[in-house]
Design a protein around this motif. Sequence first.
Motif, PDB file in Angstrom:
ATOM      1  N   GLY A 272     -40.856 -14.309 -45.915  1.00 22.72           N
ATOM      2  CA  GLY A 272     -41.901 -15.304 -46.105  1.00 22.72           C
ATOM      3  C   GLY A 272     -42.575 -15.256 -47.456  1.00 22.72           C
ATOM      4  O   GLY A 272     -43.561 -15.962 -47.677  1.00 22.72           O
ATOM      5  N   THR A 273     -42.064 -14.447 -48.383  1.00 20.89           N
ATOM      6  CA  THR A 273     -42.625 -14.362 -49.733  1.00 20.89           C
ATOM      7  C   THR A 273     -41.982 -15.421 -50.616  1.00 20.89           C
ATOM      8  O   THR A 273     -40.808 -15.748 -50.458  1.00 20.89           O
ATOM      9  CB  THR A 273     -42.373 -12.960 -50.317  1.00 20.89           C
ATOM     10  OG1 THR A 273     -42.893 -11.981 -49.428  1.00 20.89           O
ATOM     11  CG2 THR A 273     -43.032 -12.796 -51.673  1.00 20.89           C
ATOM     12  N   ARG A 274     -42.752 -15.922 -51.556  1.00 22.94           N
ATOM     13  CA  ARG A 274     -42.215 -16.870 -52.517  1.00 22.94           C
ATOM     14  C   ARG A 274     -42.266 -16.256 -53.914  1.00 22.94           C
ATOM     15  O   ARG A 274     -43.235 -15.582 -54.280  1.00 22.94           O
ATOM     16  CB  ARG A 274     -43.008 -18.187 -52.485  1.00 22.94           C
ATOM     17  CG  ARG A 274     -42.823 -18.970 -51.195  1.00 22.94           C
ATOM     18  CD  ARG A 274     -41.369 -19.415 -51.036  1.00 22.94           C
ATOM     19  NE  ARG A 274     -41.154 -20.145 -49.775  1.00 22.94           N
ATOM     20  CZ  ARG A 274     -40.661 -19.607 -48.672  1.00 22.94           C
ATOM     21  NH1 ARG A 274     -40.343 -18.303 -48.664  1.00 22.94           N
ATOM     22  NH2 ARG A 274     -40.470 -20.329 -47.594  1.00 22.94           N
ATOM     23  N   ALA A 275     -41.200 -16.522 -54.691  1.00 22.78           N
ATOM     24  CA  ALA A 275     -41.069 -15.930 -56.019  1.00 22.78           C
ATOM     25  C   ALA A 275     -42.069 -16.532 -57.002  1.00 22.78           C
ATOM     26  O   ALA A 275     -42.470 -17.691 -56.873  1.00 22.78           O
ATOM     27  CB  ALA A 275     -39.646 -16.127 -56.528  1.00 22.78           C
ATOM     28  N   VAL A 276     -42.453 -15.744 -57.985  1.00 27.67           N
ATOM     29  CA  VAL A 276     -43.268 -16.179 -59.118  1.00 27.67           C
ATOM     30  C   VAL A 276     -42.518 -15.775 -60.383  1.00 27.67           C
ATOM     31  O   VAL A 276     -42.252 -14.586 -60.585  1.00 27.67           O
ATOM     32  CB  VAL A 276     -44.661 -15.526 -59.097  1.00 27.67           C
ATOM     33  CG1 VAL A 276     -45.430 -15.887 -60.369  1.00 27.67           C
ATOM     34  CG2 VAL A 276     -45.438 -15.956 -57.864  1.00 27.67           C
ATOM     35  N   PRO A 277     -42.159 -16.719 -61.229  1.00 27.61           N
ATOM     36  CA  PRO A 277     -41.423 -16.352 -62.444  1.00 27.61           C
ATOM     37  C   PRO A 277     -42.169 -15.306 -63.263  1.00 27.61           C
ATOM     38  O   PRO A 277     -43.367 -15.435 -63.522  1.00 27.61           O
ATOM     39  CB  PRO A 277     -41.318 -17.684 -63.196  1.00 27.61           C
ATOM     40  CG  PRO A 277     -41.404 -18.727 -62.130  1.00 27.61           C
ATOM     41  CD  PRO A 277     -42.354 -18.172 -61.103  1.00 27.61           C
ATOM     42  N   GLY A 278     -41.459 -14.268 -63.635  1.00 30.97           N
ATOM     43  CA  GLY A 278     -42.012 -13.236 -64.495  1.00 30.97           C
ATOM     44  C   GLY A 278     -42.759 -12.124 -63.787  1.00 30.97           C
ATOM     45  O   GLY A 278     -43.019 -11.074 -64.394  1.00 30.97           O
ATOM     46  N   LEU A 279     -43.114 -12.297 -62.496  1.00 28.18           N
ATOM     47  CA  LEU A 279     -43.938 -11.270 -61.838  1.00 28.18           C
ATOM     48  C   LEU A 279     -43.132 -10.003 -61.550  1.00 28.18           C
ATOM     49  O   LEU A 279     -43.643  -8.883 -61.688  1.00 28.18           O
ATOM     50  CB  LEU A 279     -44.555 -11.826 -60.552  1.00 28.18           C
ATOM     51  CG  LEU A 279     -45.558 -10.912 -59.830  1.00 28.18           C
ATOM     52  CD1 LEU A 279     -46.574 -10.305 -60.794  1.00 28.18           C
ATOM     53  CD2 LEU A 279     -46.268 -11.674 -58.709  1.00 28.18           C
ATOM     54  N   LEU A 280     -41.886 -10.140 -61.153  1.00 23.99           N
ATOM     55  CA  LEU A 280     -41.068  -8.940 -60.955  1.00 23.99           C
ATOM     56  C   LEU A 280     -40.920  -8.165 -62.262  1.00 23.99           C
ATOM     57  O   LEU A 280     -40.961  -6.927 -62.268  1.00 23.99           O
ATOM     58  CB  LEU A 280     -39.688  -9.311 -60.410  1.00 23.99           C
ATOM     59  CG  LEU A 280     -39.619  -9.766 -58.951  1.00 23.99           C
ATOM     60  CD1 LEU A 280     -38.197 -10.213 -58.608  1.00 23.99           C
ATOM     61  CD2 LEU A 280     -40.071  -8.667 -58.000  1.00 23.99           C
ATOM     62  N   GLU A 281     -40.783  -8.877 -63.372  1.00 18.60           N
ATOM     63  CA  GLU A 281     -40.669  -8.205 -64.669  1.00 18.60           C
ATOM     64  C   GLU A 281     -41.973  -7.501 -65.025  1.00 18.60           C
ATOM     65  O   GLU A 281     -41.961  -6.391 -65.590  1.00 18.60           O
ATOM     66  CB  GLU A 281     -40.290  -9.211 -65.755  1.00 18.60           C
ATOM     67  CG  GLU A 281     -38.855  -9.720 -65.690  1.00 18.60           C
ATOM     68  CD  GLU A 281     -38.618 -10.708 -64.546  1.00 18.60           C
ATOM     69  OE1 GLU A 281     -39.613 -11.205 -63.955  1.00 18.60           O
ATOM     70  OE2 GLU A 281     -37.440 -10.985 -64.238  1.00 18.60           O
ATOM     71  N   ARG A 282     -43.116  -8.123 -64.705  1.00 23.54           N
ATOM     72  CA  ARG A 282     -44.407  -7.469 -64.957  1.00 23.54           C
ATOM     73  C   ARG A 282     -44.532  -6.190 -64.126  1.00 23.54           C
ATOM     74  O   ARG A 282     -45.056  -5.179 -64.615  1.00 23.54           O
ATOM     75  CB  ARG A 282     -45.550  -8.432 -64.644  1.00 23.54           C
ATOM     76  CG  ARG A 282     -45.702  -9.572 -65.645  1.00 23.54           C
ATOM     77  CD  ARG A 282     -46.700 -10.605 -65.163  1.00 23.54           C
ATOM     78  NE  ARG A 282     -48.025 -10.021 -64.937  1.00 23.54           N
ATOM     79  CZ  ARG A 282     -49.038 -10.687 -64.383  1.00 23.54           C
ATOM     80  NH1 ARG A 282     -48.864 -11.943 -63.982  1.00 23.54           N
ATOM     81  NH2 ARG A 282     -50.199 -10.099 -64.215  1.00 23.54           N
ATOM     82  N   MET A 283     -44.072  -6.243 -62.893  1.00 27.63           N
ATOM     83  CA  MET A 283     -44.104  -5.042 -62.060  1.00 27.63           C
ATOM     84  C   MET A 283     -43.194  -3.965 -62.645  1.00 27.63           C
ATOM     85  O   MET A 283     -43.553  -2.785 -62.695  1.00 27.63           O
ATOM     86  CB  MET A 283     -43.678  -5.384 -60.632  1.00 27.63           C
ATOM     87  CG  MET A 283     -44.617  -6.321 -59.896  1.00 27.63           C
ATOM     88  SD  MET A 283     -44.007  -6.757 -58.238  1.00 27.63           S
ATOM     89  CE  MET A 283     -44.218  -5.186 -57.379  1.00 27.63           C
TER      90      MET A 283
END
Length: 481
Positions: free
Chosen positions: A121-132
């Motif tokens: 049920g999660t939706r992706a946010v561009p760039g957030l995985l890279e920030r993590m």
Amino acid sequence: MRVTPCQAALAATITLNLLLLYCAWRGPASPAPPCRPPHGVPGVTVLLRDFEDFENDVAATARSFAALPVPVLVAAEAAPYPPVPLPPGVAFLPLRPIADRPPPHPELHVRTRHVALVPDGTRAVPGLLERMRDALEDGDARLVVAPVGSAPLRCLELRVEPREWTARYGAGAPGRCRAVEGPAVLLLRTRDLFALPFPLAHPAPAAVFIQAALRRWGLRVVPAAFPAAQRPPLSPHARWKAENLAETRRRQLMRDLGIKREVLADGRERWYGCGKETPRCFGTVHARTPQYLLAGRWTPPCCLRALRETARHVTAALEAAGVRYWLEGGSLLGAVRLGDIIPWDYDVDLGIYREDVKKCRWLAAVAARGEAVEDAEGFLWEKAAEGEFYRVHYSRSNRLHVDLWPFYPRGGVMTKETWLGHPQDVEFPERFLVPRVPVPFAGFTAMAPNDARAFLELKFGPGAVENPEYPNPAVKRLHQD
């Protein structure tokens, strides 16, 4: 010897053929990975692990992250049923071994340096995985989390005590989290995830947090959040199924991790060990050394709880019947040292006057009939098979017990019929019992000899109170832990 160009070409051809033969032997490419180098490719692989077959958002969640684009794997024991139409490029990773297929090796399917465990049920946010990922690499944390949805995560302290089979949660301060409460994406290095003994256990957040706390890994919270999908509420039946599955999975996880009690931040407790309707957590004790001591652990907390309950019940029954009893052996040691059962003890010992046996209806019935008797509260009274003494078990199923040792005076000395050869199993002057005195023990007040220290030094030797030791130091000593 000089290698000619022809010989080198022949060797290369043979090597290539062997590699192709190996890849073909591995079976179909779904879901087996291609022949490839080990982890090391930059990037993040998304793993979808915690979802239900009967009600999920897996397809839409996978589609959202696959569009970034990042590699997406859906991991489950078996393929979801009803089937889930996964987007192109999203692979299903079965975790349960199947007899006619190669064993699953989930670590071989993740090629990237980092992996993110993403809740359904999660939706992706561009760039957030890279920030993590950058937050992970720029600090000393081994685990980075980000919230899912609008509610902030609650930071928790987590202390795992393997020897006591316990995980304790408390309110954590920002920057000092060991776990979080609330839906979250967890990101860590792929090598770290698959170095854990239970890398993809259910529920994934609890499994990772507990294993990370055992290794004292740092945890960092990224404030930016992933959106949560708008989903209709579960039907009552689906909610019931989800709650039961969650409880079953958590119990299995705690069994796997060796946790029998969780102490929550609000003081409530969750128990995962033995109970009245189950066998006790350990088998027959040999050489006075339970198996858990050899494994570097102490008595499981559920067993201590059952022993306390049994001891309270038995002493109340003896007092109501006018039976003179007193704490004996290691149980008296625990009362003097701690006001409780010794943390590694596996039973409770009480001495009683033999002539008082007939005063207690349960003891009198056992003595007369020679058969076990279950009382109104489910405790089982019986004559011990090893000799002339009695046992009261927590229940018919759970054989945690209190031993009752009938002593009788002879020339001012208390003696008994059965001696089991323990060093502390000795006669003693009756003056220690005239009078008996009350002492705190295991959450209630029990009766004890009037000079407990002298009594214990007679039984165990000088310094018995100040120098704790395991029941049989010849097998294992306390300082070895």
